[in-house]
Design a protein around this motif. Structure first.
Motif, mmCIF file in Angstrom:
data_model
loop_
_atom_site.group_PDB
_atom_site.id
_atom_site.type_symbol
_atom_site.label_atom_id
_atom_site.label_comp_id
_atom_site.label_asym_id
_atom_site.label_seq_id
_atom_site.Cartn_x
_atom_site.Cartn_y
_atom_site.Cartn_z
ATOM 1 N N LEU A 1 18.449 -4.339 39.587
ATOM 2 C CA LEU A 1 17.908 -4.742 38.288
ATOM 3 C C LEU A 1 18.584 -6.021 37.793
ATOM 4 C CD1 LEU A 1 17.760 -1.288 36.432
ATOM 5 C CD2 LEU A 1 15.866 -2.531 37.500
ATOM 6 N N PRO A 2 17.949 -6.749 36.897
ATOM 7 C CA PRO A 2 18.606 -7.916 36.291
ATOM 8 C C PRO A 2 19.889 -7.507 35.576
ATOM 9 C CG PRO A 2 16.250 -7.909 35.805
ATOM 10 C CD PRO A 2 16.554 -6.588 36.440
ATOM 11 N N LEU A 3 20.839 -8.403 35.532
ATOM 12 C CA LEU A 3 22.134 -8.122 34.946
ATOM 13 C C LEU A 3 22.014 -7.612 33.513
ATOM 14 C CD1 LEU A 3 25.226 -8.161 34.994
ATOM 15 C CD2 LEU A 3 25.115 -10.592 34.331
ATOM 16 N N ALA A 4 21.197 -8.274 32.705
ATOM 17 C CA ALA A 4 21.074 -7.875 31.303
ATOM 18 C C ALA A 4 20.549 -6.448 31.182
ATOM 19 C CB ALA A 4 20.163 -8.847 30.559
ATOM 20 N N GLU A 5 19.606 -6.097 32.025
ATOM 21 C CA GLU A 5 19.060 -4.743 31.969
ATOM 22 C C GLU A 5 20.109 -3.729 32.409
ATOM 23 O OE1 GLU A 5 15.247 -2.148 33.656
ATOM 24 O OE2 GLU A 5 15.344 -4.321 33.955
ATOM 25 N N ARG A 6 20.863 -4.031 33.466
ATOM 26 C CA ARG A 6 21.927 -3.117 33.915
ATOM 27 C C ARG A 6 22.931 -2.893 32.793
ATOM 28 N NH1 ARG A 6 22.436 -6.319 38.710
ATOM 29 N NH2 ARG A 6 24.572 -6.827 38.071
ATOM 30 N N GLU A 7 23.342 -3.974 32.150
ATOM 31 C CA GLU A 7 24.337 -3.840 31.087
ATOM 32 C C GLU A 7 23.788 -3.035 29.914
ATOM 33 O OE1 GLU A 7 25.285 -7.880 30.246
ATOM 34 O OE2 GLU A 7 26.848 -7.999 31.806
ATOM 35 N N GLY A 8 22.525 -3.267 29.569
ATOM 36 C CA GLY A 8 21.930 -2.524 28.468
ATOM 37 C C GLY A 8 21.819 -1.041 28.773
ATOM 38 N N ILE A 9 21.402 -0.693 29.994
ATOM 39 C CA ILE A 9 21.288 0.712 30.391
ATOM 40 C C ILE A 9 22.664 1.368 30.407
ATOM 41 C CG2 ILE A 9 20.791 2.206 32.357
ATOM 42 C CD1 ILE A 9 18.388 0.443 32.970
ATOM 43 N N ALA A 10 23.663 0.665 30.960
ATOM 44 C CA ALA A 10 25.015 1.229 31.032
ATOM 45 C C ALA A 10 25.561 1.500 29.633
ATOM 46 C CB ALA A 10 25.940 0.283 31.799
ATOM 47 N N GLU A 11 25.326 0.588 28.712
ATOM 48 C CA GLU A 11 25.810 0.776 27.338
ATOM 49 C C GLU A 11 25.143 1.992 26.693
ATOM 50 O OE1 GLU A 11 25.883 -1.568 23.030
ATOM 51 O OE2 GLU A 11 25.161 -2.583 24.841
ATOM 52 N N TRP A 12 23.824 2.119 26.888
ATOM 53 C CA TRP A 12 23.119 3.266 26.295
ATOM 54 C C TRP A 12 23.595 4.579 26.907
ATOM 55 C CZ3 TRP A 12 19.993 7.304 27.702
ATOM 56 C CH2 TRP A 12 19.290 7.918 26.670
ATOM 57 N N LEU A 13 23.792 4.595 28.233
ATOM 58 C CA LEU A 13 24.243 5.817 28.904
ATOM 59 C C LEU A 13 25.647 6.210 28.458
ATOM 60 C CD1 LEU A 13 22.917 5.253 32.535
ATOM 61 C CD2 LEU A 13 22.169 7.002 30.913
ATOM 62 N N ALA A 14 26.499 5.222 28.217
ATOM 63 C CA ALA A 14 27.851 5.535 27.751
ATOM 64 C C ALA A 14 27.816 6.240 26.406
ATOM 65 C CB ALA A 14 28.685 4.267 27.672
ATOM 66 N N GLN A 15 26.840 5.884 25.568
ATOM 67 C CA GLN A 15 26.700 6.550 24.269
ATOM 68 C C GLN A 15 26.058 7.927 24.405
ATOM 69 O OE1 GLN A 15 24.384 3.781 21.991
ATOM 70 N NE2 GLN A 15 26.041 2.266 21.817
ATOM 71 N N ALA A 16 25.097 8.045 25.340
ATOM 72 C CA ALA A 16 24.349 9.291 25.461
ATOM 73 C C ALA A 16 25.057 10.322 26.336
ATOM 74 C CB ALA A 16 22.954 9.010 26.041
ATOM 75 N N ALA A 17 25.703 9.889 27.419
ATOM 76 C CA ALA A 17 26.280 10.830 28.381
ATOM 77 C C ALA A 17 27.800 10.813 28.400
ATOM 78 C CB ALA A 17 25.755 10.518 29.788
ATOM 79 N N GLY A 18 28.424 9.939 27.625
ATOM 80 C CA GLY A 18 29.876 9.917 27.575
ATOM 81 C C GLY A 18 30.465 8.697 28.238
ATOM 82 N N PRO A 19 31.751 8.460 28.007
ATOM 83 C CA PRO A 19 32.389 7.221 28.488
ATOM 84 C C PRO A 19 32.456 7.109 30.004
ATOM 85 C CG PRO A 19 34.011 8.756 27.575
ATOM 86 C CD PRO A 19 32.675 9.304 27.225
ATOM 87 N N ALA A 20 32.324 8.250 30.727
ATOM 88 C CA ALA A 20 32.378 8.165 32.185
ATOM 89 C C ALA A 20 31.204 7.398 32.755
ATOM 90 C CB ALA A 20 32.408 9.569 32.787
ATOM 91 N N ALA A 21 30.112 7.278 31.977
ATOM 92 C CA ALA A 21 28.904 6.633 32.486
ATOM 93 C C ALA A 21 29.154 5.166 32.827
ATOM 94 C CB ALA A 21 27.780 6.750 31.463
ATOM 95 N N ALA A 22 30.002 4.495 32.055
ATOM 96 C CA ALA A 22 30.230 3.067 32.298
ATOM 97 C C ALA A 22 30.810 2.845 33.687
ATOM 98 C CB ALA A 22 31.159 2.505 31.223
ATOM 99 N N THR A 23 31.825 3.642 34.067
ATOM 100 C CA THR A 23 32.423 3.490 35.395
ATOM 101 C C THR A 23 31.443 3.885 36.485
ATOM 102 O OG1 THR A 23 34.602 3.975 34.454
ATOM 103 C CG2 THR A 23 34.375 4.168 36.841
ATOM 104 N N LEU A 24 30.700 4.949 36.247
ATOM 105 C CA LEU A 24 29.744 5.406 37.247
ATOM 106 C C LEU A 24 28.685 4.340 37.502
ATOM 107 C CD1 LEU A 24 28.169 8.929 37.528
ATOM 108 C CD2 LEU A 24 26.752 6.918 37.775
ATOM 109 N N MET A 25 28.153 3.742 36.428
ATOM 110 C CA MET A 25 27.110 2.732 36.596
ATOM 111 C C MET A 25 27.668 1.454 37.198
ATOM 112 S SD MET A 25 24.702 4.626 35.741
ATOM 113 C CE MET A 25 23.303 3.527 35.911
ATOM 114 N N ALA A 26 28.938 1.177 36.931
ATOM 115 C CA ALA A 26 29.563 0.015 37.565
ATOM 116 C C ALA A 26 29.659 0.221 39.073
ATOM 117 C CB ALA A 26 30.942 -0.238 36.960
#
Length: 952
Positions: A214-239
Motif C-alpha cells: 500500500l502507499p506509505l500514507a495509507e499504511r501509516e493511517g491504517i497503523a494509527e487507527w489500529l493502534a487506537q482500536a486494537a492497542g499499542p501492539a498494533a503499531a509494531t505488528l504493522m511495522a
C-alpha cells in the motif's frame, strides 16, 4: 501555497458520472488536479446512463500541452467517425488534468469544456456518494489518505455498502480494512478487532504482503487507527508487516516476552533489537507488544488443551509459532540468554533435561523439577512428554519408599495390586520413550528403568521363594490367607448374584495389575461404582487380587477360574465348568468365547449374547485381546491400554449398564513384557514346556515349585522369576513364570447402581486406588539415597537385573501405606492405623459447622440427615474435603462419612446432593457437584462465612 491536488482514475470516473449526464454533447472535461500516474495517458470506458463513453486522460503542466491534446483528440474523433470505427463524436471524452491555472486557459478552449471551467475534485463528496450517505464524519475531510484509499479500493461487485445518513470515520476504516486487507467483512457494521484477530491476520499468506504494497500514507493511517482500536501492539505488528515480516510477528512477540523476563534482560534486549530491526520504534514498545503476543498464545494454548475438534489444529498452530521463535532465537544467539523460558519449546526441553539430570538422586529435587516443568505453558501441549516425566518422578518416589517384607503370598499379590503393579505401569510409560527424542533424557530414563527393574527383581525373588513354600500345601481347603483363582467366582461373583443379581463376568485373558489399574482408572465414575468387600476393623478398603495357578498359563489358570476348581483344559471344559458352578447355585449361566460374542456386520455384539444379557442368566465373556497382543507385538509398540483397545469391551460395558448388570473384571494371569535388547537370545534349557516354564532343575533366576496347584507333570515345574528369561522365540511379552506380575490376578468389581452393592461390601473411592507415592503424598521418612544407586544399577544393565539389586527393606507393616492393605481372607495380627476421619471432640471445622445455629436451622428443611450419626457423617465429609484441598470424588466423600459412622453410604451421588442442599444456604455455592458430577467441590471460605461467620 497548498499542494496541488492529485487524483486517480476512480475519482475521475465518479466526476464524469456526475457531470456528463448534465452536459450532453460535451467532449472535453478540464480537471483542477494532477493525475496520479503523470507522464502517461490513460484510456478506459465508463458507463454513463447506460451508455459506454470512451475516456482518455491527458495530464499537462503547460497551456500548449493542453491545446495540443484537445486538437489531437478532435482530429482522432473526426477520423474515427468517418472511418471504419464508426464511434460517435459525443462518445469520446478527453479529460485534461495538470497544473495549468484556470486564468491561462482561453475562452476558445473553455467553450468546449463541461461547465466551461476546470472542475474541482471533491473527494469527500465522492466518498459520500459511494457509500450512499448524506453527510460525512468531519474528521474524514482532512484525511486525504483515507479518502483516496476509499476511492481506490471500492469493491468491483456492488460497490461500498450503504452506510446510512452519516458515514463515520470508524465505519469507513472498517470497510477499507475488510476490502484491502481481509480484516472483517465490508457488509458488517462492526469489526471485532482485537490482538487475536490481528495476530491471526499476520499469519495469513496475503494479508501482510498486501499491506506492505500500500502507499506509505495509507499504511501509516491504517497503523494509527489500529493502534487506537486494537492497542499499542498494533503499531509494531504493522511495522513488521510493512517490512515484509508479518509472519514473524507472533514468534518475535514470544521472544520479546522471554527477553524481558530474562535475568540478562539488557543483553537479551540488545540481541532482540537486531531481530526486530527498523520495525521496533523503541524498547518501550516491546512490553505491550510482548504482552499482546503472549496473551494470544496463551489463549491458543488453552484451545490446544481442550477436547474440542479444533484441538489438533490449535496445537499445530501454537507449536508452529513457538518453534519459529526458537529458530529466530538460535539465529540471533539469544537462546543462552533466555534459558528455561516458560513459553518457548526450548524452555520446556531445558526444564525436561534439568529434571532428567536429577532422577538419580533423592526425590525432593526431582519433585521440584517436575513442578517447574508442569508450570511451563506448554506442559499440557506436550502432554505425553509431561506424563512420561511425571511417571519418572513417581518411580523415584517408589525407589525411596520402604517396601514391606514378603511375609505371605496373599499379602504380596495384594501389595502388588496396590503398589508395585503401579510401578510396572510407570515403567511401561517410561519405556515408550519421550517424544522429544532428547538423548540426555532418554539416557536418564533408561537408567531409571534399570534401577526399578533391579528392585522389582529382588522383590520377585523374595516372592518366588515365599511362593515355593506356600505352593507345597496351598489348596482351596487351605489357601493360607490368599484368594485363589479357583475361588474368585465364589468370593467375588457369587455375592453379585445374590437376590436375583445378574453379574456379567468379563475375563480379560492376560490382564496384569498394571493393565487393570489403567482400565479401571478410565471408567466413567458417573456410571460405574467400584466396590470391594468391607475390610475388618481398622483396615482400609482395597482391591482384591487372586493367585493364579502354576504355571500361570491360560490352559491351567483360566480353566481353574471358570470351573471354580483346579482344572486344565480348553473352551469346552470352561463352558461346562462355568455352567456347573452356577447350576449348583440354582442359576442358569452361559459363557461366550471369541467368535461367539462378536456380532455380524452392523451389530456391535452378537444377537445371541444380547438376548442372554436381557435374560436372568449369569453371563461370562472371555476377551483375548491382551493375551493375543503378547504374541503379535502390540505391546512392543505401547505398554499402555485403554478400554477402547480391548475388542468389544466398550460394547460389553455399555450393554451391562443398559441391562443393569454388575460387572466383574478379572484375569486368568498376568504377564511380563520383553524389554531386553533385540540381540538378547532365548535361554537354553532342558524340559522346556512353554515360554516361561519347564521341567528339570532350577538355575539362576528360577525356582522349583511343587504341590497340588502345580499343573505340570508330577506336580512339579521350574519357573523363572526374572523377567528377562525366556525359553522360546522372542515375542512382545510372556506369561507362565513365577514373578508377581504373572501370578497376580486382578479382581475388579463394578456396579451401575448403588442398589446393587452386595451385603458386606462397600464402595472403593477413586482416591483410594492409587498408592501414596503415585499421588505424591509425603513419604513416611525423609529422603535418603535410593536402595541401589543409579550408577551401580545401570552398570549391570546387560546382566541379571537382580544381580545388583538391593535387599528388600525390612519395615514394620504398620509403617507401610495402603500398598500392603490387607484383604478379607486370612488372619492379620498387625495393628492398622485408622483412616483419616474426624475424632469426636477435636473441634474440627466440620464439627464446628454441625454445631452452629445456621446448620441446625438448615437441617430442618433437608431430608436424609438424621440424628447424631447424620451430623457426624456431614462433619466427616467436610473435614475430608478440607484435608483434600476442597475437591474429592462423591465416592471418597461418602467413604469418609461411612468411616466415621459405620453406616453404609450406598449411593455416593445422592449423599453429595443432600450435602449440596444442606450447605448451600440461600443458593450460595458452598458445596457443588462439578465436572459433570464427578467431583465434589467445597468453598471453605464461604462455608465459614455462612455457618461460622468468620472468614479467615
Amino acid at each position: 501555497m497548498a499542494a496541488h491536488p492529485v487524483v486517480g482514475r476512480r475519482a475521475i470516473e465518479m466526476l464524469l458520472q456526475v457531470e456528463l449526464p448534465q452536459s450532453e454533447g460535451e467532449r472535453l472535461v478540464l480537471v483542477d488536479a494532477a493525475y496520479e500516474d503523470r507522464g502517461r495517458e490513460a484510456e478506459f470506458t465508463v458507463q454513463i446512463n447506460g451508455t459506454s463513453r470512451h475516456v482518455r486522460i491527458s495530464d499537462h503542466d503547460s497551456l500548449l500541452g493542453v491545446v495540443d491534446a484537445w486538437q489531437r483528440h478532435r482530429a482522432e474523433a473526426d477520423e474515427d467517425e468517418n472511418g471504419e470505427n464508426g464511434d460517435k463524436d459525443e462518445d469520446r471524452v478527453l479529460v485534461v488534468t495538470g497544473r495549468v491555472p484556470a486564468e491561462q486557459l482561453g475562452w476558445d478552449l473553455r467553450a468546449h469544456a463541461v461547465r466551461h471551467r476546470p472542475l474541482p475534485v471533491d473527494r469527500a463528496e465522492i466518498v459520500k456518494q459511494l457509500f450512499g450517505a448524506t453527510d460525512l464524519d468531519p474528521r474524514m475531510s482532512g484525511e486525504r489518505w483515507l479518502l483516496d484509499a476509499l476511492l481506490e479500493a471500492e469493491p468491483v461487485d456492488g460497490g461500498w455498502p450503504r452506510a446510512g445518513a452519516v458515514l463515520t470515520r470508524d465505519r469507513a476504516v472498517r470497510a477499507l480494512l475488510a476490502q484491502r486487507l481481509g480484516l472483517g467483512d465490508t457488509t458488517s457494521d462492526t469489526l471485532d478487532l482485537d490482538a487475536d484477530t490481528l495476530f491471526a491476520w499476520s499469519r495469513t499468506p496475503t494479508g501482510p504482503a498486501t499491506y506492505a504494497a500500500l502507499p506509505l500514507a495509507e499504511r501509516e493511517g491504517i497503523a494509527e487507527w489500529l493502534a487506537q482500536a486494537a492497542g499499542p501492539a498494533a503499531a509494531t505488528l504493522m511495522a513488521l508487516a510493512a517490512d515484509g515480516r508479518g509472519e514473524q510477528a507472533l514468534p518475535l512477540g514470544a521472544l520479546a516476552s522471554a527477553a524481558l523476563s530474562s535475568e540478562a534482560a539488557e543483553a537479551a534486549g540488545f540481541a532482540l533489537g537486531t531481530l526486530f530491526g527498523p520495525a521496533l520504534s523503541s524498547f518501550e514498545a516491546l512490553r505491550p507488544f510482548a504482552d499482546a503476543a503472549t496473551g494470544v498464545l496463551t489463549r491458543w494454548i488453552a484451545q490446544a488443551e481442550s477436547s474440542g475438534p479444533q484441538r489438533e489444529e490449535a496445537r499445530g498452530r501454537v507449536l508452529d509459532v513457538l518453534e519459529h521463535a526458537d529458530r529466530l532465537s538460535t539465529e540471533a544467539k539469544l537462546s543462552p540468554l533466555i534459558g528455561t523460558d516458560r513459553l518457548l519449546p526450548s524452555g520446556y526441553r531445558q526444564r525436561l533435561r534439568d529434571l532428567a539430570a536429577l532422577l538419580g538422586g533423592p526425590a525432593g529435587p526431582a519433585e521440584t523439577a517436575l513442578r517447574h516443568l508442569t508450570e511451563h505453558q506448554l506442559s499440557t501441549v506436550y502432554a505425553d512428554s509431561t506424563e512420561t516425566a511425571r511417571a519418572a518422578v513417581r518411580l523415584v518416589r517408589w525407589l525411596h519408599r520402604p517396601l514391606p517384607p514378603v511375609e505371605s503370598v496373599g499379602r504380596a499379590v495384594r501389595a502388588h495390586m496396590a503398589s508395585s503393579g503401579w510401578a510396572d505401569l510407570a515403567v511401561s510409560i517410561l519405556a515408550e520413550g519421550d517424544s522429544s527424542r532428547d538423548a540426555a533424557v532418554a539416557g536418564a530414563y533408561e537408567k531409571l528403568i534399570t534401577a526399578v527393574r533391579a528392585r522389582r527383581a529382588r522383590l520377585d525373588e523374595a516372592f518366588a521363594q515365599r511362593l515355593a513354600v506356600w505352593t507345597e500345601g496351598a489348596s482351596q481347603q487351605a489357601p493360607g490367607g490368599a484368594l485363589l483363582i479357583e475361588d474368585v467366582l465364589t468370593e467375588a461373583a457369587a455375592p453379585l448374584a445374590r437376590n436375583g443379581g445378574r453379574p456379567l463376568i468379563l475375563v480379560l485373558d492376560g490382564m496384569s495389575a498394571d493393565v487393570a489399574v489403567q482400565l479401571a482408572g478410565e471408567l466413567d465414575r458417573r456410571v460405574w461404582t467400584e466396590v470391594v468387600p468391607k475390610p475388618g476393623p481398622g483396615r482400609q478398603p482395597a482391591r482384591q487380587a487372586a493367585v493364579s495357578m502354576v504355571p500361570s498359563v491360560t490352559r491351567i489358570s483360566r480353566a481353574s477360574l471358570l470351573c471354580a476348581r483346579a482344572e486344565e483344559g480348553g473352551q469346552n471344559k470352561e463352558r461346562t465348568g462355568f455352567a456347573t458352578f452356577w447350576k449348583r447355585r440354582r442359576r442358569e449361566a452361559q459363557l461366550f468365547h471369541k467368535g461367539g460374542y462378536e456380532g455380524p456386520p452392523g451389530h456391535g455384539l452378537a444377537p445371541e449374547l444380547l438376548q442372554t444379557l436381557a435374560s436372568d442368566d449369569i453371563v461370562g465373556v472371555v476377551l483375548n485381546t491382551i493375551d493375543d497382543a503378547l504374541a503379535d507385538g502390540r505391546e512392543g509398540i505401547a505398554g499402555r491400554w485403554r478400554i477402547g483397545d480391548i475388542a468389544k469391551l466398550p460394547n460389553l460395558l455399555n450393554a451391562a449398564r443398559d441391562y443393569g448388570r454388575p460387572v466383574l473384571l478379572v484375569s486368568d494371569h498376568g504377564h511380563v513384557l520383553d524389554r531386553t535388547p533385540r540381540t538378547h537370545q532365548q535361554t537354553a534349557a532342558d524340559g522346556v514346556q512353554g515360554a516361561r516354564w519347564r521341567t528339570g532343575t532350577p538355575e539362576d533366576g528360577e525356582i522349583l515349585l511343587a504341590g497340588p496347584r502345580v499343573g505340570a507333570p508330577g506336580g512339579r515345574a521350574v519357573l523363572p522369576w526374572r523377567e528377562d528369561l525366556r525359553y522360546t522365540a522372542r515375542q512382545a511379552g510372556y506369561h507362565g513364570g513365577a514373578s508377581l506380575a504373572e501370578v497376580t490376578v486382578p479382581v475388579i468389581t463394578l456396579v451401575p447402581s448403588a442398589a446393587l452393592i452386595p451385603d458386606g461390601w462397600t464402595l472403593l473411592p477413586a482416591e483410594g486406588t492409587a498408592p501414596g507415592w503415585w499421588r505424591g503424598e509425603q513419604d513416611p521418612a525423609p529422603d535418603s539415597e535410593p536402595p541401589a544407586t543409579f550408577e551401580a544399577t545401570a552398570a549391570t544393565g546387560t546382566g541379571s537385573p537382580a544381580a545388583s539389586a538391593p535387599p528388600l527393606v525390612e519395615v514394620p507393616v504398620a509403617a507401610v501405606d495402603s500398598e500392603a492393605a490387607e484383604g478379607t481372607r486370612g488372619p492379620r495380627t498387625e495393628p492398622r492405623a485408622e483412616p483419616a476421619s474426624p475424632t469426636p471432640g477435636r473441634n474440627s471445622l466440620g464439627e464446628r459447622v454441625v454445631r452452629s445455629d445456621p446448620y441446625e436451622a438448615q437441617r430442618k428443611f433437608v431430608r436424609g440427615i438424621q440424628g447424631d450419626k447424620g451430623d457426624t457423617a456431614v462433619a466427616a465429609a467436610l473435614d475430608a474435603l478440607v484435608e483434600a484441598g476442597g475437591k474429592l470424588s462423591p465416592g471418597a466423600v461418602a467413604a469418609a462419612a461411612q468411616s466415621a459412622t459405620g453406616r453404609s453410604q450406598r449411593n455416593p451421588e445422592r449423599f453429595a446432593t443432600v450435602l449440596e442442599r444442606l450447605l448451600n444456604v440461600d443458593g450460595y455455592p458452598v458445596l457443588q457437584l462439578v465436572e459433570s458430577g464427578r467431583t465434589v467441590q467445597l468453598n471453605k471460605a464461604l462455608l465459614e462465612e455462612q455457618f461460622l461467620g468468620d472468614v479467615e
